[in-house]
Design a protein around this motif. Structure first.
Motif, mmCIF file in Angstrom:
data_model
loop_
_atom_site.group_PDB
_atom_site.id
_atom_site.type_symbol
_atom_site.label_atom_id
_atom_site.label_comp_id
_atom_site.label_asym_id
_atom_site.label_seq_id
_atom_site.Cartn_x
_atom_site.Cartn_y
_atom_site.Cartn_z
ATOM 1 N N PHE A 126 0.957 -1.147 0.097
ATOM 2 C CA PHE A 126 -0.002 0.290 0.034
ATOM 3 C C PHE A 126 0.663 1.497 -0.374
ATOM 4 C CE2 PHE A 126 -2.454 -3.733 1.799
ATOM 5 C CZ PHE A 126 -3.698 -3.075 1.314
ATOM 6 N N SER A 128 -0.051 4.139 1.457
ATOM 7 C CA SER A 128 -0.312 5.379 2.274
ATOM 8 C C SER A 128 -0.819 4.418 4.056
ATOM 9 C CB SER A 128 -1.383 5.965 2.327
ATOM 10 O OG SER A 128 -1.323 6.473 0.793
ATOM 11 N N LEU A 202 -4.429 2.081 9.294
ATOM 12 C CA LEU A 202 -5.535 2.373 7.949
ATOM 13 C C LEU A 202 -4.119 1.533 6.571
ATOM 14 C CD1 LEU A 202 -6.939 5.146 9.696
ATOM 15 C CD2 LEU A 202 -8.245 3.404 9.206
ATOM 16 N N GLY A 204 -3.891 2.178 3.128
ATOM 17 C CA GLY A 204 -4.243 2.932 1.534
ATOM 18 C C GLY A 204 -3.438 3.046 -0.330
ATOM 19 N N GLU A 205 -4.608 2.069 -0.354
ATOM 20 C CA GLU A 205 -4.262 2.077 -2.324
ATOM 21 C C GLU A 205 -5.103 2.615 -3.318
ATOM 22 O OE1 GLU A 205 -0.634 1.571 -3.342
ATOM 23 O OE2 GLU A 205 -1.821 2.341 -4.262
ATOM 24 N N GLU A 206 -4.668 3.052 -4.771
ATOM 25 C CA GLU A 206 -6.100 3.509 -5.638
ATOM 26 C C GLU A 206 -6.904 2.567 -5.707
ATOM 27 O OE1 GLU A 206 -5.172 7.022 -6.885
ATOM 28 O OE2 GLU A 206 -7.297 6.798 -7.598
ATOM 29 N N GLU A 208 -8.841 1.037 -2.807
ATOM 30 C CA GLU A 208 -8.533 0.617 -1.543
ATOM 31 C C GLU A 208 -8.115 0.423 -0.366
ATOM 32 O OE1 GLU A 208 -7.984 -3.341 -1.703
ATOM 33 O OE2 GLU A 208 -6.400 -3.282 -3.636
ATOM 34 N N ILE A 209 -9.343 0.232 0.650
ATOM 35 C CA ILE A 209 -8.815 0.406 1.997
ATOM 36 C C ILE A 209 -8.720 -0.782 2.904
ATOM 37 C CG2 ILE A 209 -9.122 1.890 3.781
ATOM 38 C CD1 ILE A 209 -8.266 3.368 1.802
ATOM 39 N N THR A 211 -8.580 -1.562 6.823
ATOM 40 C CA THR A 211 -8.172 -1.750 8.615
ATOM 41 C C THR A 211 -8.068 -2.669 8.828
ATOM 42 O OG1 THR A 211 -9.309 0.179 7.440
ATOM 43 C CG2 THR A 211 -9.082 -0.158 10.044
#
Ligand SMILES: NC(=O)C1=CN([C@@H]2O[C@H](COP(=O)(O)OP(=O)(O)OC[C@H]3O[C@@H](n4cnc5c(N)ncnc54)[C@H](O)[C@@H]3O)[C@@H](O)[C@H]2O)C=CC1
Ligand SMILES: O=C(O)C1=N[C@H](C(=O)O)C[C@H](O)C1
Length: 251
Positions: A126, A128, A202, A204-206, A208-209, A211
């Protein structure tokens, strides 16, 4: 078989009082000392303590461990506030007491350890990542020791995979709005009446998240981890960082 002789330091605190109960209830352990603020640590040595469980405050943990290590008392440490400097100081002390083991456990919760393990696996996939830790308002420190360790674990995994630093285009923000940065990972600390100990990681990728969330609903939930640490530290000299070293996570 003789029982393990265990002492609790910080025995009247939220965690310490649970640890006292857990040790007393364990068939293979004997609680030989329970010391609180203002009590002398000599009680540990006098009682022939084999393992001390340290659950106090970041300001006093180093002194308590110095006492234990000098006397060859193994330690299981839940107290937070660990830095590279503190770890180096403790390692140096252990050189002079080579048979003594110290476990530093940022979190004794089995689910919390698994969540860090999963975060390590996810980290390189990911762009972020941010961590939100949420605790009761009587907690002494922020961010939590678990959040700091989780950020370090994620950062290590990302470095090993050659991931670049995550982008953050913020050029103007009220101080604190982006949280604290631990090893390049933003960490946000919530303190709220009603909470015990919780963490969300958390990713994050383009499009999709992911958690990863862990909730400790009470402090009894930490006790299987405390007991595991006590049983295993007697056979592991030196510094062990993280209860995962006593668990078969991939089994
Ligand atoms: N690793 C883990 O899974 C967990 C770690 N913790 C950590 O454990 C520590 C304690 O947390 P709590 O029990 O919630 O705090 P607490 O404030 O309820 O208990 C700490 C106790 O230590 C006592 N104390 C202070 N100085 C002392 C000294 N020099 N000698 C002996 N006792 C002393 C205090 O009087 C108090 O009773 C914190 O650092 C916390 O972050 C807490 C929960 C889980
Ligand atoms: O103070 C607490 O309550 C907790 N402290 C540890 C930490 O700082 O990570 C473990 C857990 O989060 C509870």
């Amino acid at each position: 078989m003789s029982k393990l002789r265990v002492a609790v330091i910080g025995a009247r605190g939220r965690m310490g009082s649970e640890a006292v109960r857990a040790v007393e209830a364990a068939d293979d352990m004997e609680l030989v000392a329970a010391v609180g603020r203002g009590d002398s640590l000599d009680a540990l040595a006098d009682a022939g303590t084999q393992v001390a469980v340290e659950l106090t405050h970041p300001d006093v943990v180093m002194g308590n461990l110095a006492f234990c290590v000098e006397r060859g008392i193994h330690a299981v440490v839940g107290t937070t506030g660990w830095t590279e400097e503190r770890l180096a100081e403790l390692r140096a002390r252990l050189v002079d007491s080579p048979d003594t083991g110290v476990l530093i456990a940022p979190n004794f919760g089995i689910g919390a350890i698994l969540s860090m393990h999963f975060a390590r696996q996810a980290a390189r996939f990911f762009e972020s990542v941010e961590i939100v830790e949420l605790h009761h308002p009587n907690k002494a420190d922020a961010p939590s020791g678990t959040a700091v360790r989780t950020a370090e674990v994620i950062a290590e995994a990302r470095r090993a995979a050659g991931c670049p630093p995550q982008p953050d285009a913020t050029t103007t923000a009220l101080e604190g709005a982006r949280g604290a940065t631990v090893d390049g990972v933003p960490v946000h600390a919530v303190r709220l009446r009603g909470l015990v100990a919780h963490q969300e990681i958390l990713f994050g990728e383009e499009g999709e998240i992911l958690t990863i969330r862990h909730d400790a609903m009470n402090r009894t939930s930490f006790m299987p981890g405390v007991l595991l640490g006590i049983r295993r530290i007697v056979e592991r000299p030196g510094l062990t960082r993280g209860l995962e070293h006593f668990m078969d996570l991939d089994g």
